[in-house]
Design a protein around this motif. Structure first.
Motif, mmCIF file in Angstrom:
data_model
loop_
_atom_site.group_PDB
_atom_site.id
_atom_site.type_symbol
_atom_site.label_atom_id
_atom_site.label_comp_id
_atom_site.label_asym_id
_atom_site.label_seq_id
_atom_site.Cartn_x
_atom_site.Cartn_y
_atom_site.Cartn_z
ATOM 1 N N UNK A 26 0.799 -1.227 0.000
ATOM 2 C CA UNK A 26 0.000 0.000 0.000
ATOM 3 C C UNK A 26 0.832 1.278 0.000
ATOM 4 N N UNK A 27 2.130 1.159 -0.201
ATOM 5 C CA UNK A 27 2.980 2.329 -0.413
ATOM 6 C C UNK A 27 3.078 2.576 -1.914
ATOM 7 N N UNK A 28 2.669 3.747 -2.362
ATOM 8 C CA UNK A 28 2.695 4.061 -3.785
ATOM 9 C C UNK A 28 3.978 4.798 -4.142
ATOM 10 N N UNK A 29 4.649 4.308 -5.168
ATOM 11 C CA UNK A 29 5.833 4.973 -5.704
ATOM 12 C C UNK A 29 5.433 5.572 -7.045
ATOM 13 N N UNK A 30 5.299 6.887 -7.126
ATOM 14 C CA UNK A 30 4.857 7.502 -8.383
ATOM 15 C C UNK A 30 6.027 7.788 -9.312
ATOM 16 N N UNK A 31 5.860 7.451 -10.583
ATOM 17 C CA UNK A 31 6.850 7.835 -11.570
ATOM 18 C C UNK A 31 8.009 6.863 -11.701
ATOM 19 N N UNK A 32 8.859 7.140 -12.678
ATOM 20 C CA UNK A 32 10.039 6.313 -12.947
ATOM 21 C C UNK A 32 11.167 6.730 -12.013
ATOM 22 N N UNK A 33 11.023 6.374 -10.764
ATOM 23 C CA UNK A 33 12.018 6.738 -9.746
ATOM 24 C C UNK A 33 13.302 5.941 -9.945
ATOM 25 N N UNK A 34 14.420 6.424 -9.406
ATOM 26 C CA UNK A 34 15.679 5.675 -9.508
ATOM 27 C C UNK A 34 15.629 4.394 -8.677
ATOM 28 N N UNK A 35 16.532 3.494 -8.952
ATOM 29 C CA UNK A 35 16.577 2.201 -8.286
ATOM 30 C C UNK A 35 16.652 2.355 -6.767
ATOM 31 N N UNK A 36 17.328 3.399 -6.300
ATOM 32 C CA UNK A 36 17.487 3.588 -4.862
ATOM 33 C C UNK A 36 16.145 3.699 -4.141
#
Length: 236
Positions: free
Chosen positions: A212-222
């Protein structure tokens, strides 16, 4: 001397600035969003269903649009659009690292969700990918589409282009693929994914959900490693 009214106006302005700065700071620091009651649709009969839908993992055996072990400790759900240039950036640059570090080691499962928010062509491409999945080549088709996607702008995914990708990856039965591209059943699956994402308030791609944690976008691998590692620690 300032009047009571002017003091109240000043106080309201100060509080407004503080709120804005707080939101900006939190958003920049976290780079991810919690999918909880605050992000659910406004209170209604659908609210309970939306809350229940937060159990997003399918873990369906032999799911053609999933990658990784069904009993992996953590599931990452990807909401993407085939015409989204940022989805292409993630697929080309970050996903291979995630697969090598987490999927191939049996710790992470990736479950795909279609979120065709960029028009009818996006919907057609999503159905075509699922048509490839009917012949066991969903992820190969997915990779081929994103490998050819432009760095900027939206990909041209005409029916002819989609057939070209099918030929490129060696779809064994092109006649079946062509029929399945118009399949009402596969179209309904894409629409079900789109409805799920819409109910969660997702309107941009790519978006990834882990516990349920949303990561928006093409974030870096870190960023992905940070969230996945935390989820793995909780799963122990």
């Amino acid at each position: 001397m300032k009047t009571k009214k002017s003091r109240n106006i000043l106080l309201a302005l100060v509080l407004g600035v503080v709120v804005v700065l707080t939101v900006v700071f939190v958003g920049a620091a976290a780079q991810k969003t919690r999918l909880d009651e605050a992000d659910a649709p406004a209170a209604s009969a659908a609210s309970a269903e939306s809350a229940a839908a937060l159990n997003l993992e399918h873990r369906t055996a032999n799911d053609p649009v999933a990658m990784g072990a069904g009993d992996a400790q953590v599931v990452m759900i990807e909401y993407s659009d085939y015409r989204c240039p940022f989805c292409g950036v993630y697929a080309r640059k970050t996903q291979p690292e995630i697969i090598k570090k987490y999927v191939d080691t049996g710790r992470l499962r990736i479950e795909w969700r279609d979120l065709p928010v960029l028009g009818g062509t996006s919907m057609s491409a999503a159905v075509a990918a699922r048509a490839a999945g009917e012949q066991g080549l969903f992820w190969q088709f997915n990779e081929a589409v994103y490998a050819a996607a432009p760095e900027k702008g939206k990909a041209d995914l005409s029916e002819q282009a989609l057939l070209g990708f099918a030929q490129q990856i060696g779809i064994p039965d092109l006649a079946k693929f062509t029929v399945d591209m118009k399949s009402p059943e596969l179209t309904a699956k894409v629409q079900a994914d789109l409805s799920e994402g819409t109910q969660l308030g997702l309107n941009s791609t790519p978006t990834f959900v882990i516990n349920n944690e949303a990561i928006p976008g093409a974030q870096p691998m870190e960023i992905f490693s940070q969230v996945i590692d935390a989820a793995l620690a909780q799963a122990k």
